[in-house]
Every structure is written in structure tokens, then in C-alpha cells.
Design an enzyme around this catalytic site. Structure first.
Site, mmCIF file in Angstrom:
data_model
loop_
_atom_site.group_PDB
_atom_site.id
_atom_site.type_symbol
_atom_site.label_atom_id
_atom_site.label_comp_id
_atom_site.label_asym_id
_atom_site.label_seq_id
_atom_site.Cartn_x
_atom_site.Cartn_y
_atom_site.Cartn_z
ATOM 1 N N THR A 236 -28.565 0.521 -9.965
ATOM 2 C CA THR A 236 -29.252 1.679 -10.543
ATOM 3 C C THR A 236 -28.924 2.953 -9.776
ATOM 4 O OG1 THR A 236 -31.225 1.307 -9.191
ATOM 5 C CG2 THR A 236 -31.177 0.305 -11.388
ATOM 6 N N ASN A 238 -30.640 6.153 -8.452
ATOM 7 C CA ASN A 238 -31.960 6.698 -8.145
ATOM 8 C C ASN A 238 -31.875 8.223 -8.167
ATOM 9 O OD1 ASN A 238 -33.801 4.283 -6.925
ATOM 10 N ND2 ASN A 238 -31.626 3.936 -6.528
ATOM 11 N N GLU A 285 -35.197 5.527 -11.651
ATOM 12 C CA GLU A 285 -33.862 4.958 -11.490
ATOM 13 C C GLU A 285 -33.351 4.461 -12.834
ATOM 14 O OE1 GLU A 285 -34.050 1.534 -8.899
ATOM 15 O OE2 GLU A 285 -36.098 1.111 -9.498
#
Length: 339
Positions: A236, A238, A285
Site C-alpha cells: 500500500t 500511505n 493507504e
């Protein structure tokens, strides 16, 4: 775009920064580049005043009406607005989170083909002005306003009992400013920045998008996180975002992700990651589907399309991975409908 500081002999500091979106609309505009200030009073403009947070469909209706009125009168268009919510400055209360950053607001107003945006330097000195003085010293002498379009429920200036639209018309006559009232945008649901904030705070991004007239978006810079998503097979990005920007309610969402002029499908989580015991801090995220590049330090913009589910704690990582796979499938299906 060119930016001008507007001075006035009635104020101790510049009254506004004017962002010129269409230079052709102001061919006589003079600028002292050494001082970064100029005179705007010689221009011929039609203007409207408001905070315009979100630049939603109701605001867009006002701006379209302003353009129509300006064309009829041979005037340029100017939106007079604020960098911060006036309520926080006048009443010393905490302002609600913003639907748009200042730059986003200027960009959206530009998308409505407005010629310039004046961002007021809303000092205590200016806050003390009555509506009549504001029209005289700021709109007329500061910006050269010939025409003022009032929103159907808008007021400005230091409050005065029983002051209404007819008073604004009277003040305008004294300053040679034509004052008109914009009709209300017809909609089945109430159009207001407050109602849109409530929808987003409830996680109802699809309904909020209908009132906005576009997809709610959040931009930010990719920073380092816990990297737990990578371990699960779903790395992911962020995002660190403007602290004053409203973030939708905790949960998972289908989003379009813009990066370097390209668009990718993304599933975005807003929350505390309870299954991973990462503390109480809320993070935003997003996992980009079918994407492999390193995004650290890059700028991303997320467009929220729909809500996938609430945030929840799973019994183990295998259950979480299974849910993420389902989220990815649902994200693809939800985004496919927007193509």
C-alpha cells in the site's frame, strides 16, 4: 497563473491575493513586479462572494449564472473568497474540515471558466467592516466591481439586525454596483457544503459525489508506513495529506488513483488496521491494482467512487488476506461501472 497582491489605502496590509486564471480578461492589469502588488480598481468586473468550500453543484450554478450576467454586460468575472472559513476568524471557533484545499478550490473555480479568484486577507480589520463598507472599500474601490451576484442565502459584512437583499441593492446603488440575486439550484436533496461533509463523515461517498457534481478527491505524498500490506501481498501507498482536509469515515473504498498523468484502480483503507495491532493512529493507504513501481515520495490523488465495507478486526491474517482478495474483486467491479 499570475498572482497579484491588491493594495488599498484604507487597509494596513494588502486586501487580497488575486489569482488570474484568464489573462486575456484583464488586458490593462498593471503589476509592479518589485512590490508584487497592483491596482485592480480600473478593471470592469462582475463578482460574487463566498467561501465556496467544495465548489459543489449549488456553487457551480452560481458561477454559471455569474458568467451569463457578465457576458450580457461585457464584464470579466471575479470570485471573491477566503483561504480559511470566516467563522473561525470572526467567532474564534474551530472551522469544520475542508472539502477542498485552497488550490483545489481555485482549480475547480477555474474549471467553471471564471476569469480570476480573489482570496481575501481576512484580518480583524476587514472583519469589522459592515456590508456597506465592504462593498465600498473592497468590492468597488479594491476590485472595481460593477456587478455583484448574491447567492440566495448568502450574507457578508459585520452582522446587522434585519439586513437583507434590499439593503445590499441600496448599498450598491450608492457605489454604482448593480446587485442581483441568484436563483436557487433545484435539487431533490439539499445542496450545501455541510450536508456533503455529513455524507462523507458517514462514508457515503457515492451520494456526496452526486451533490458535488464530481468525485470527491484527496491528494497527498506517499510516506513510509509499517509495510504490513507488502507482507500480505497487497503493498500500500500511505498518504500524508493536508491536515485541514476532510477524510471520509473509517472503512475501505474503491478509488481511482492518479499518478503522473496516469490512472490506476485502487482499493483504499482509512483506519487503524486493528487486525495488525498498529496502534490508534488513523492512516490513509491505498493498494494500486496491477501496479509494481516504487511510489515513495510521489504525489497521488485519490478519487473516491464507492464504499466497500466497514473497518473490522479479523481473527487472523489468513482471514484478512481472503477479505482483501474479495475487496480487490469488488473494487474492479465497482470501478468498471464508471468507465
Amino acid at each position: 497563473m499570475d498572482v497579484y497582491a491588491i493594495d488599498s489605502p484604507h487597509f494596513s496590509s494588502p486586501i487580497a491575493q488575486v489569482y488570474v486564471l484568464n489573462p486575456e480578461a484583464f488586458p490593462t492589469l498593471s503589476k509592479d513586479t518589485s512590490q508584487q502588488d497592483c491596482t485592480f480598481s480600473s478593471e470592469k468586473v462582475a463578482c460574487t462572494v463566498g467561501f465556496f468550500d467544495g465548489v459543489h453543484r449549488g456553487h457551480q450554478h452560481v458561477l454559471q449564472s455569474l458568467r451569463a450576467a457578465a457576458r450580457e454586460r461585457g464584464l470579466s468575472t471575479l470570485v471573491v473568497t477566503f483561504a480559511q472559513h470566516p467563522r473561525s476568524l470572526v467567532r474564534n471557533v474551530v472551522a469544520p474540515p475542508s472539502l477542498t484545499t485552497l488550490q483545489e478550490k481555485i482549480d475547480f473555480i477555474g474549471d467553471c471558466h471564471i476569469d480570476a479568484v480573489a482570496v481575501l486577507n481576512f484580518t480583524p480589520e476587514m472583519a469589522r467592516l459592515t456590508a456597506q463598507d465592504f462593498m465600498k472599500f473592497v468590492l468597488r474601490e479594491g476590485f472595481g466591481a460593477d456587478f455583484l451576484l448574491m447567492g440566495y442565502d448568502h450574507r457578508f459584512g459585520r452582522p446587522r439586525a434585519d439586513e437583507g437583499f434590499s439593503d445590499y441593492v441600496h448599498y450598491g446603488e450608492a457605489e454604482d454596483i448593480e446587485v442581483a440575486l441568484c436563483d436557487k439550484e433545484e435539487a431533490e436533496l439539499q445542496l450545501s457544503s455541510s450536508s456533503i461533509r455529513l455524507l462523507l463523515e458517514q462514508g457515503n461517498v457515492a451520494e456526496a459525489n452526486l451533490l458535488l457534481g464530481y468525485r470527491y478527491r484527496v491528494s497527498g505524498t506517499v510516506i513510509h508506513g509499517f509495510q504490513n500490506g507488502r507482507k500480505l501481498g497487497y503493498p500500500t501507498a500511505n498518504l500524508e495529506i493536508n491536515s485541514e482536509k476532510l477524510v471520509p469515515h473509517l472503512g475501505s473504498y474503491a478509488t481511482w488513483v492518479e499518478w503522473r498523468g496516469q490512472r490506476f484502480a485502487g482499493m483504499t483503507n482509512i483506519g487503524r488496521r486493528p487486525t495488525l495491532n498498529n496502534g490508534t493512529q488513523i492512516s490513509l493507504e491505498t493498494h494500486l491494482l496491477d501496479f509494481k513501481d516504487n511510489l515513495y515520495g510521489e504525489s497521488l490523488t485519490l478519487e473516491f467512487i464507492g464504499r466497500l465495507r466497514d473497518e473490522k478486526r479479523f481473527e487472523g491474517l489468513e482471514y484478512l488476506k481472503a477479505q482483501l482478495a474479495l475487496d480487490a474483486q469488488n473494487t474492479r467491479e465497482m470501478l468498471r461501472k464508471t468507465l
